[in-house]
Design a protein around this motif. Structure first.
Motif, PDB file in Angstrom:
ATOM      1  N   TRP A  83       0.838  -1.205   0.000  1.00 47.30           N
ATOM      2  CA  TRP A  83       0.000   0.000   0.000  1.00 47.30           C
ATOM      3  C   TRP A  83       0.875   1.258   0.000  1.00 47.30           C
ATOM      4  CZ3 TRP A  83      -5.085   0.628  -0.767  1.00 47.30           C
ATOM      5  CH2 TRP A  83      -5.588   1.923  -0.593  1.00 47.30           C
ATOM      6  N   SER A  84       1.900   1.263   0.832  1.00 49.26           N
ATOM      7  CA  SER A  84       2.772   2.438   0.910  1.00 49.26           C
ATOM      8  C   SER A  84       3.509   2.674  -0.402  1.00 49.26           C
ATOM      9  CB  SER A  84       3.770   2.283   2.060  1.00 49.26           C
ATOM     10  OG  SER A  84       3.086   2.174   3.281  1.00 49.26           O
ATOM     11  N   LEU A  85       4.072   1.614  -0.984  1.00 52.58           N
ATOM     12  CA  LEU A  85       4.834   1.769  -2.232  1.00 52.58           C
ATOM     13  C   LEU A  85       3.937   2.184  -3.401  1.00 52.58           C
ATOM     14  CD1 LEU A  85       7.314  -1.234  -2.000  1.00 52.58           C
ATOM     15  CD2 LEU A  85       7.801   1.194  -1.672  1.00 52.58           C
ATOM     16  N   VAL A  86       2.810   1.513  -3.560  1.00 54.87           N
ATOM     17  CA  VAL A  86       1.910   1.856  -4.664  1.00 54.87           C
ATOM     18  C   VAL A  86       1.313   3.243  -4.435  1.00 54.87           C
ATOM     19  CG1 VAL A  86      -0.219   1.206  -5.873  1.00 54.87           C
ATOM     20  CG2 VAL A  86       1.455  -0.547  -5.262  1.00 54.87           C
ATOM     21  N   GLY A  87       1.003   3.570  -3.186  1.00 56.65           N
ATOM     22  CA  GLY A  87       0.504   4.911  -2.871  1.00 56.65           C
ATOM     23  C   GLY A  87       1.527   5.984  -3.202  1.00 56.65           C
ATOM     24  N   LEU A  88       2.804   5.707  -2.956  1.00 59.63           N
ATOM     25  CA  LEU A  88       3.860   6.656  -3.332  1.00 59.63           C
ATOM     26  C   LEU A  88       3.921   6.832  -4.843  1.00 59.63           C
ATOM     27  CD1 LEU A  88       6.704   5.611  -0.875  1.00 59.63           C
ATOM     28  CD2 LEU A  88       5.573   7.833  -0.963  1.00 59.63           C
ATOM     29  N   VAL A  89       3.794   5.725  -5.569  1.00 58.44           N
ATOM     30  CA  VAL A  89       3.846   5.796  -7.034  1.00 58.44           C
ATOM     31  C   VAL A  89       2.677   6.622  -7.576  1.00 58.44           C
ATOM     32  CG1 VAL A  89       3.649   4.433  -9.154  1.00 58.44           C
ATOM     33  CG2 VAL A  89       5.151   3.665  -7.325  1.00 58.44           C
ATOM     34  N   PHE A  90       1.486   6.431  -7.026  1.00 54.28           N
ATOM     35  CA  PHE A  90       0.307   7.160  -7.496  1.00 54.28           C
ATOM     36  C   PHE A  90       0.175   8.549  -6.888  1.00 54.28           C
ATOM     37  CE2 PHE A  90      -1.815   2.894  -8.471  1.00 54.28           C
ATOM     38  CZ  PHE A  90      -1.560   3.011  -9.827  1.00 54.28           C
ATOM     39  N   GLY A  91       1.088   8.919  -6.001  1.00 54.65           N
ATOM     40  CA  GLY A  91       1.049  10.259  -5.412  1.00 54.65           C
ATOM     41  C   GLY A  91      -0.067  10.442  -4.392  1.00 54.65           C
ATOM     42  N   MET A  92      -0.454   9.369  -3.728  1.00 51.62           N
ATOM     43  CA  MET A  92      -1.546   9.437  -2.764  1.00 51.62           C
ATOM     44  C   MET A  92      -1.226  10.262  -1.535  1.00 51.62           C
ATOM     45  SD  MET A  92      -3.621   5.957  -2.171  1.00 51.62           S
ATOM     46  CE  MET A  92      -4.371   6.386  -0.639  1.00 51.62           C
ATOM     47  N   PHE A  93       0.032  10.383  -1.205  1.00 50.20           N
ATOM     48  CA  PHE A  93       0.413  11.016   0.051  1.00 50.20           C
ATOM     49  C   PHE A  93       0.932  12.438  -0.132  1.00 50.20           C
ATOM     50  CE2 PHE A  93       1.372   6.389   0.349  1.00 50.20           C
ATOM     51  CZ  PHE A  93       0.267   6.055   1.102  1.00 50.20           C
ATOM     52  N   GLY A  94       0.787  12.975  -1.318  1.00 50.18           N
ATOM     53  CA  GLY A  94       1.242  14.331  -1.586  1.00 50.18           C
ATOM     54  C   GLY A  94       0.156  15.345  -1.303  1.00 50.18           C
ATOM     55  N   PRO A  95       0.503  16.632  -1.373  1.00 54.62           N
ATOM     56  CA  PRO A  95      -0.509  17.670  -1.154  1.00 54.62           C
ATOM     57  C   PRO A  95      -1.548  17.648  -2.274  1.00 54.62           C
ATOM     58  CG  PRO A  95       1.568  18.642  -1.847  1.00 54.62           C
ATOM     59  CD  PRO A  95       1.808  17.177  -1.659  1.00 54.62           C
ATOM     60  N   GLU A  96      -2.763  18.085  -1.942  1.00 53.04           N
ATOM     61  CA  GLU A  96      -3.829  18.152  -2.939  1.00 53.04           C
ATOM     62  C   GLU A  96      -3.517  19.253  -3.951  1.00 53.04           C
ATOM     63  OE1 GLU A  96      -6.532  16.163  -3.327  1.00 53.04           O
ATOM     64  OE2 GLU A  96      -5.614  14.959  -1.760  1.00 53.04           O
ATOM     65  N   GLU A  97      -4.210  19.209  -5.071  1.00 57.38           N
ATOM     66  CA  GLU A  97      -4.011  20.225  -6.102  1.00 57.38           C
ATOM     67  C   GLU A  97      -4.296  21.606  -5.521  1.00 57.38           C
ATOM     68  OE1 GLU A  97      -6.278  19.315  -9.593  1.00 57.38           O
ATOM     69  OE2 GLU A  97      -5.707  17.211  -9.486  1.00 57.38           O
ATOM     70  N   GLY A  98      -3.422  22.550  -5.798  1.00 61.51           N
ATOM     71  CA  GLY A  98      -3.598  23.916  -5.328  1.00 61.51           C
ATOM     72  C   GLY A  98      -2.980  24.180  -3.967  1.00 61.51           C
ATOM     73  N   GLU A  99      -2.537  23.158  -3.261  1.00 57.17           N
ATOM     74  CA  GLU A  99      -1.896  23.347  -1.961  1.00 57.17           C
ATOM     75  C   GLU A  99      -0.396  23.480  -2.158  1.00 57.17           C
ATOM     76  OE1 GLU A  99      -2.926  19.976   0.398  1.00 57.17           O
ATOM     77  OE2 GLU A  99      -4.834  20.829   1.017  1.00 57.17           O
ATOM     78  N   GLN A 100       0.209  24.366  -1.404  1.00 55.33           N
ATOM     79  CA  GLN A 100       1.649  24.558  -1.484  1.00 55.33           C
ATOM     80  C   GLN A 100       2.391  23.551  -0.610  1.00 55.33           C
ATOM     81  OE1 GLN A 100       3.195  26.682  -3.543  1.00 55.33           O
ATOM     82  NE2 GLN A 100       1.182  27.168  -4.360  1.00 55.33           N
ATOM     83  N   ASN A 101       1.831  23.283   0.565  1.00 53.24           N
ATOM     84  CA  ASN A 101       2.468  22.344   1.485  1.00 53.24           C
ATOM     85  C   ASN A 101       1.399  21.688   2.333  1.00 53.24           C
ATOM     86  OD1 ASN A 101       1.768  24.142   3.564  1.00 53.24           O
ATOM     87  ND2 ASN A 101       3.656  25.296   3.246  1.00 53.24           N
ATOM     88  N   PHE A 102       1.811  20.936   3.314  1.00 51.36           N
ATOM     89  CA  PHE A 102       0.851  20.176   4.110  1.00 51.36           C
ATOM     90  C   PHE A 102       0.276  20.974   5.265  1.00 51.36           C
ATOM     91  CE2 PHE A 102       3.685  17.033   2.179  1.00 51.36           C
ATOM     92  CZ  PHE A 102       2.744  16.340   1.466  1.00 51.36           C
ATOM     93  N   THR A 103       0.881  22.085   5.615  1.00 49.90           N
ATOM     94  CA  THR A 103       0.375  22.843   6.759  1.00 49.90           C
ATOM     95  C   THR A 103      -0.898  23.599   6.417  1.00 49.90           C
ATOM     96  OG1 THR A 103       1.773  24.723   6.195  1.00 49.90           O
ATOM     97  CG2 THR A 103       2.662  23.111   7.759  1.00 49.90           C
ATOM     98  N   THR A 104      -1.161  23.790   5.137  1.00 50.76           N
ATOM     99  CA  THR A 104      -2.373  24.518   4.749  1.00 50.76           C
ATOM    100  C   THR A 104      -3.565  23.599   4.549  1.00 50.76           C
ATOM    101  OG1 THR A 104      -1.835  24.351   2.406  1.00 50.76           O
ATOM    102  CG2 THR A 104      -1.015  26.299   3.587  1.00 50.76           C
ATOM    103  N   THR A 105      -3.407  22.321   4.853  1.00 54.91           N
ATOM    104  CA  THR A 105      -4.479  21.355   4.647  1.00 54.91           C
ATOM    105  C   THR A 105      -5.561  21.542   5.706  1.00 54.91           C
ATOM    106  OG1 THR A 105      -2.898  19.799   3.748  1.00 54.91           O
ATOM    107  CG2 THR A 105      -5.026  18.909   4.393  1.00 54.91           C
ATOM    108  N   THR A 106      -6.645  22.177   5.320  1.00 57.56           N
ATOM    109  CA  THR A 106      -7.779  22.350   6.226  1.00 57.56           C
ATOM    110  C   THR A 106      -9.070  21.977   5.515  1.00 57.56           C
ATOM    111  OG1 THR A 106      -7.974  24.652   5.571  1.00 57.56           O
ATOM    112  CG2 THR A 106      -6.666  24.186   7.546  1.00 57.56           C
ATOM    113  N   THR A 107      -8.971  21.180   4.487  1.00 59.27           N
ATOM    114  CA  THR A 107     -10.153  20.837   3.716  1.00 59.27           C
ATOM    115  C   THR A 107     -11.094  19.966   4.540  1.00 59.27           C
ATOM    116  OG1 THR A 107      -9.056  18.894   2.813  1.00 59.27           O
ATOM    117  CG2 THR A 107      -8.943  20.917   1.511  1.00 59.27           C
TER     118      THR A 107
END
Length: 181
Positions: A83-107
């Motif tokens: 799950w971790s490896l495939v999730g990394l490949v598909f970009g599952m753990f990155g910031p959402e579109e339009g976010e600069q970094n993870f600290t702004t995640t308040t969706t």
């Protein structure tokens, strides 16, 4: 495919994962939370299977029980790693579109791209995990896993059921995570 093409593809995936980690494009907390949730899914699956078995005549821990437990933990680690490896490949753990970094995640909702990544990751991981579990003899047996009321010809559907079960577990986890944020 030739071995050269396979090596090239493997190196590309390896480089992409290393690059994402190096440049902080993955939220390590999300990876850990997803790995924990996949482990809970695997252990709950074992618990449900174990509860469906008839009780022992004499309660005890036997060598067979320890082997089953070791197989479950092995299967759990395989699922979390896949799950971790495939999730990394598909970009599952990155910031959402339009976010600069993870600290702004308040969706307060899950984006459509997150759902697509979740479906894609589940579709790749679940059949691969169940197949590896069967090949390595870690407990998944398509015929033996069938409830007695199902026909043995339905064993092919277990991959679909397993994929759907993993998807529902991960989707519920994502929904709860979003509500808690």
């Amino acid at each position: 495919k030739t071995s050269t093409e396979t090596t090239t593809a493997t190196n590309m995936v390896k480089h992409m994962i290393q690059s994402r980690i190096k440049h902080g494009m993955n939220n390590l907390l999300e990876i850990r939370l997803d790995a924990t949730l996949t482990m809970c899914h695997s252990l709950a699956r074992f618990l449900i299977k174990d509860l469906s078995l008839p009780p022992k005549r004499v309660p005890s821990i036997e060598l067979d029980d320890l082997v089953k437990l070791a197989n479950v933990f092995s299967s759990t680690m395989i699922l979390a790693t896949l799950w971790s490896l495939v999730g990394l490949v598909f970009g599952m753990f990155g910031p959402e579109e339009g976010e600069q970094n993870f600290t702004t995640t308040t969706t307060t909702s899950i984006s459509s791209s997150s759902w697509i990544k979740l479906v894609a990751t589940t579709t790749v991981v679940a059949p691969l995990w169940l197949t590896l579990e069967y090949v390595l003899g870690l407990g998944f047996d398509p015929v033996a896993s069938l409830p007695p009321w199902l026909d043995a010809g339905m064993s092919d559907g277990l991959l679909v059921i397993g994929t759907l079960g993993l998807f529902l577990t991960m989707a519920c986890g994502r929904i709860v995570q979003t509500i808690i944020r």
